[in-house]
Design a protein around this motif. Structure first.
Motif, mmCIF file in Angstrom:
data_model
loop_
_atom_site.group_PDB
_atom_site.id
_atom_site.type_symbol
_atom_site.label_atom_id
_atom_site.label_comp_id
_atom_site.label_asym_id
_atom_site.label_seq_id
_atom_site.Cartn_x
_atom_site.Cartn_y
_atom_site.Cartn_z
ATOM 1 N N UNK A 1 0.805 -1.227 0.000
ATOM 2 C CA UNK A 1 0.000 0.000 0.000
ATOM 3 C C UNK A 1 0.834 1.272 0.000
ATOM 4 N N UNK A 2 2.010 1.247 0.638
ATOM 5 C CA UNK A 2 2.831 2.458 0.641
ATOM 6 C C UNK A 2 3.505 2.671 -0.716
ATOM 7 N N UNK A 3 3.659 1.614 -1.500
ATOM 8 C CA UNK A 3 4.172 1.781 -2.859
ATOM 9 C C UNK A 3 3.199 2.586 -3.717
ATOM 10 N N UNK A 4 1.911 2.492 -3.418
ATOM 11 C CA UNK A 4 0.919 3.304 -4.134
ATOM 12 C C UNK A 4 1.187 4.786 -3.865
ATOM 13 N N UNK A 5 1.516 5.107 -2.608
ATOM 14 C CA UNK A 5 1.875 6.488 -2.276
ATOM 15 C C UNK A 5 3.131 6.932 -2.991
ATOM 16 N N UNK B 1 -5.715 4.919 4.218
ATOM 17 C CA UNK B 1 -4.429 4.284 3.889
ATOM 18 C C UNK B 1 -3.702 4.909 2.706
ATOM 19 N N UNK B 2 -4.424 5.288 1.644
ATOM 20 C CA UNK B 2 -3.755 5.889 0.488
ATOM 21 C C UNK B 2 -3.213 7.271 0.838
ATOM 22 N N UNK B 3 -4.020 8.089 1.478
ATOM 23 C CA UNK B 3 -3.561 9.415 1.866
ATOM 24 C C UNK B 3 -2.376 9.370 2.814
ATOM 25 N N UNK B 4 -2.404 8.438 3.764
ATOM 26 C CA UNK B 4 -1.280 8.299 4.686
ATOM 27 C C UNK B 4 -0.016 7.885 3.953
ATOM 28 N N UNK B 5 -0.154 7.001 2.964
ATOM 29 C CA UNK B 5 1.008 6.590 2.176
ATOM 30 C C UNK B 5 1.582 7.775 1.398
ATOM 31 N N UNK B 6 0.719 8.619 0.859
ATOM 32 C CA UNK B 6 1.178 9.803 0.132
ATOM 33 C C UNK B 6 1.922 10.741 1.070
ATOM 34 N N UNK B 7 1.356 10.987 2.249
ATOM 35 C CA UNK B 7 2.015 11.865 3.226
ATOM 36 C C UNK B 7 3.394 11.330 3.582
ATOM 37 N N UNK B 8 3.467 10.038 3.864
ATOM 38 C CA UNK B 8 4.738 9.430 4.240
ATOM 39 C C UNK B 8 5.773 9.586 3.145
#
Length: 359
Positions: A149-153, A175-182
């Protein structure tokens, strides 16, 4: 072996056939697998997902939605055995992650969306040996399972035309927004404004490094652009540049995926903004192109990630550039998956739930 099966739009825990690794494959034991938002949608609307995939011309989701399917594409696993002709570079007992796609004699099977091979909601899976990556640096299993999921970010940030002075607004801290922020913070971008109605999600966004946290019920996230040096109107931007005032390209990440959100962002974003659409809206939506044209808004739609972005995300997690501790708010065994799907409908109940088949 045991698995959670989508059958007649329900989740049932049942026995499925044991797996035998084929040419170039490895048999793995599932250690942990995240429940994705796409899993929640696919449970009741798989037919719609397949139809939109067909219309998009990709044909990626090409299977029978009325047949048994074992979800699960965000996983960390342990190698048990190797198939014929395997290089055996990674020995049995090695913890691994992989892009959720397995090469077979009949083509590629997308794990979690296949009638032939089970995904991570099963005790065991078959992976392609050449595609598995060892979990490095003693990275905990629950963190490694978040690679996908963090690869999507990572992909969303790579598609954004950010410059060193850019201000980024992330709308939706699931989850997607958090991955983008990270990923924005891991790549050194900021300030990052994060907006979500959920207190729990806002707290997670702050933990991942968002510089400004906003509750949209109290304040518009677009009220901060001017404060952070980005003029809202095109005329004001041109005047600022004529006077030698420099400001970064404004970028908005849409991570909600609900009807009406995109049009709202077109109207609220600064002139010349890029809107990166990472939220998957599965319904028909409506926008007014004239507004976007007048403001010269750039729309960028993103999907998935590349193998290189997947590998880089694993490295970011292992090297501590992204700290995901605390994001996993629940763990269930196979018998608890159906209830976990219900619980994830409440954003205050959980951020991320992992399935541990051995639990």
């Amino acid at each position: 072996m045991r698995a959670v099966i989508r059958r007649n739009k329900q989740l049932v825990c049942d026995e499925i056939d044991e797996l035998v690794p084929g040419e170039g494959q490895v048999l793995v034991r599932t250690l942990a697998c995240g429940i994705c938002g796409s899993d929640l949608h696919a449970l009741h609307h798989m037919e719609h997902m397949i139809e939109t995939s067909r219309r998009a011309g990709g044909g990626a989701l090409n299977f029978d939605p009325s047949a048994d399917t074992v979800f699960g594409h965000e996983f960390c696993a342990e190698i048990l055995d190797h198939g014929p002709g395997a290089a055996k570079t990674l020995k049995a007992g090695t913890r691994v992650v992989s892009v959720p796609a397995t090469l077979t004699a009949d083509g590629v099977e997308l794990l979690g969306y296949s009638n032939r091979l089970p995904g991570g909601f099963a005790e065991r899976m078959l992976l392609t040996e050449a595609m598995v990556l060892p979990v490095p640096n003693g990275l905990p299993t629950e963190a490694a399972a978040l690679t996908e999921p963090f690869a999507v970010g990572a992909h969303a940030v790579a598609k954004a035309r950010l410059d060193p002075n850019s201000v980024a607004v992330v709308i939706g801290c699931g989850p997607v927004g958090l991955a983008v922020i990270a990923m924005l913070k891991a790549r050194g971008f900021g300030p990052v404004i994060a907006a979500d109605y959920s207190p729990r999600r806002r707290a997670a966004a702050e933990k991942l490094g968002a510089d400004v946290i906003i509750d949209p019920a109290r304040e518009s996230p677009h009220g901060r652009w001017e404060q952070l040096g980005v003029p809202m109107a095109g005329a004001a931007q041109r005047m600022a540049r004529m006077m030698g005032v420099q400001f970064g390209r404004p970028v908005v990440f849409e991570c909600v995926g609900a009807p009406g959100v995109l049009q709202g962002l077109i109207e609220a974003a600064p002139a010349g903004a890029q809107i990166v659409v990472a939220g998957v809206c599965m319904e028909s939506d409506r926008i007014e192109p004239a507004v976007a044209i007048t403001k010269e808004i750039e729309l960028t739609f993103i999907f998935g990630y590349s193998p290189e972005e997947f590998a880089a995300t694993l490295d970011d997690l292992a090297e501590g550039r992204i700290d995901v501790s605390g994001l996993v708010t629940g763990k269930v065994g196979l018998d608890g998956v159906a209830d976990a799907f219900v619980a994830l409908g409440d954003p205050e109940a959980h951020v991320k739930i992992l399935v541990e088949p051995s639990r």
